[in-house]
Design an enzyme around this catalytic site. Structure first.
Site: not given
Ligand code: URA
Length: 513
Positions: A109
């Protein structure tokens, strides 16, 4: 003439970022490019970049096709190759690396930090990302509060996300003092959208900081400042590339019984018997998985001269050996079970009630008697189901007319009590069980208890209640009489059906692996 493995000189040099094609043309004309010690003035010249020696301006050119970069992703950049508004991880690279057209292996993310692999090696990326390969990803997270130790068990079972999807088992480690600490480490096997955040949301916690620290066997280099990257070392690359090979040896074969191992008339072909026996003799454990009760699968083991574990009731129970010793069971809570009984009585369809090792009926219709005879099951008579207080793992409606069963399923889907789920288990049965129980979760749990990882498990099935099982296993195989949905999730489909499909699957993917 263009020989095998050769490429144009200008393509090779421009892909290495040495100069553009038009610049190279000029440089060649000026005699600045040598191939195997000879000046080459025409950039359309074909050479084998893996074998031939190139010099530009007296410098030897080292050819490489792929780049592998480890980035410590900073927050605020997107793990994408381009974006109209935001900076992407590719914007952090120099032109030299951009030339190779690398892309991020998987997504973090925008606000997540940590390990991100960037490469242009599509094959390796696929191996690391394929949901079938179950490559572990480990994250460090800070939460908006503490999670109790019971969360460790829930994560191990798989967590139901907001869209109903139940995750593969995850390993949760509480860091420091379990009562006070809001810091954890979590290892997941998939990469669903916002998976870690959604898993914690499902247990009422919010992730306030997230950092990936490991992917497969590659650790984040803690000396890399945020936003910096480096080329993988030779050892890191070899380890990453060998991740599947080292895990491959098959340890467990999970076989769906009805429709997969057994013929439609419920008999077992000699070919299938001989193959499963060979598997067992080779030291691979065989587990039978059934939507029905364990007593109906026991004679199947016995016919093959084997004994072992049965994952029964679509995963609601796991039992071992001829004595059907209960290893695990997930009971329907008594108030929910009683509410269900009222609904089923109103339906006027035939139904029975299972505990992990027994099957109960209040009465018997002739069609049901035939069905039990076929499955070699002797139900126990009971005056009223209400007198069974506890231990119920599944309630099953049996209806020989599939169209009538379809109607019932439609009507009932609108009024299901909370805490119960309805699973169509073959064309004649509807099972009622605790939600998020399925053959896949039970198989994952059992494999883990035996110390096996998904890559060491092969599952063979045909019906929709086998989907999670095929999904869990490193190799999921469908026999040819499978439903469309099962054919779509399987890694491999064998050309034959439940007469000898299991034997084909074993020959191609279990004993030959
Ligand atoms: N899970 C999440 O919620 N975000 C990420 O960036 C990676 C795994």
């Amino acid at each position: 003439m263009k020989a095998k493995g050769t490429q144009r000189l200008d393509k090779v040099l421009s892909s290495l970022g040495i100069a553009t094609r038009s610049e190279l043309k000029k440089m060649a004309k000026q005699g600045r490019i040598l191939v195997n010690g000879e000046i080459v003035k025409d950039t359309s010249f074909h050479l084998n970049p893996e074998q031939d020696h190139i010099h530009v301006d007296g410098q030897a050119v080292t050819y490489k096709k792929y780049i592998y970069l480890m980035l410590n992703k900073p927050p605020g950049v997107l793990s994408a190759t381009e974006d109209l508004r935001d900076r992407t991880v590719i914007d952090l690279l120099t032109e030299q690396e951009k030339h190779f057209a690398p892309f991020p292996v998987g997504r973090l993310d925008k606000d997540t930090e940590g390990l991100l692999l960037l490469t242009n090696d599509g094959k390796l990326a696929h191996q690391l990302l394929s949901p079938r390969k179950h490559v572990d990803k480990t994250y460090f997270a800070k939460l908006d509060g503490v999670v109790g130790e019971e969360a460790i068990f829930s994560f191990q079972q798989g967590i139901q996300l907001d869209d109903g999807y139940v995750t593969m088992p995850a390993v949760l480690k509480l860091i420091g003092d379990a009562i006070q600490s809001n810091e954890i480490e979590i290892t997941i096997q998939e990469g669903k959208y916002h998976q870690v955040k959604r898993m914690f949301e499902a247990i009422g916690r919010k992730v306030i900081y997230l950092q990936r620290i490991r992917m497969g066997n590659l650790d984040l280099d803690r000396t890399l400042p945020l936003g910096s990257y480096r080329t993988l070392t030779e050892t890191e690359l070899v380890q990453l590339q060998s991740i599947h090979k080292s895990k491959r040896a098959i340890k467990l074969l999970a076989l769906d019984v009805d429709g997969t191992l057994l013929r439609d008339d419920h008999s077992l072909s000699e070919v299938n018997i001989a193959s499963v026996q060979k598997v067992a003799a080779s030291g691979i454990e065989v587990v039978l998985c059934t939507g029905r009760g364990a007593p109906s699968a026991l004679p199947v083991f016995q016919q093959m001269g084997l004994s072992g574990t049965i994952i029964s009731h679509n995963g609601a129970a796991t039992v071992n050996g001829d004595a059907l010793e209960v290893q695990q069971q997930i009971e329907i809570e008594t108030p929910i079970y009683k509410e269900l009984l009222v609904m089923l009585r109103n339906s006027q369809l035939f139904f029975d009630v299972s505990t992990a090792t027994s099957l109960f009926v209040e009465n018997l219709i002739p069609e049901a008697k035939k069905m039990y005879d076929l499955y070699e099951v002797e139900p126990e008579f009971i005056s009223d189901f209400e007198s069974l207080d506890g231990g119920v793992v599944k309630v099953t409606v049996y209806e020989p007319d599939p169209v009538r069963l379809d109607d019932f399923q439609q009507t009932l889907s609108k009024i299901m009590p909370a805490g119960i789920t309805m699973v169509r288990s073959g064309i004649y049965f509807i099972d009622f069980m605790v939600p998020s129980v399925n053959k896949g979760v039970a198989l994952a749990h059992y494999a883990k208890s035996r110390g096996y990882i998904p890559e060491q498990v092969v599952a063979i099935g045909n019906y929709n209640n086998d989907i999670e099982m095929l999904h869990y296993a490193g190799i999921g195989i469908a026999v040819s009489n499978s439903t469309q949905e099962v054919l779509e999730v399987a890694d491999f489909v064998v050309a034959s059906n439940n007469d000898d499909g299991v034997s084909d699957a074993i020959a191609s993917y279990v004993l030959e692996s």
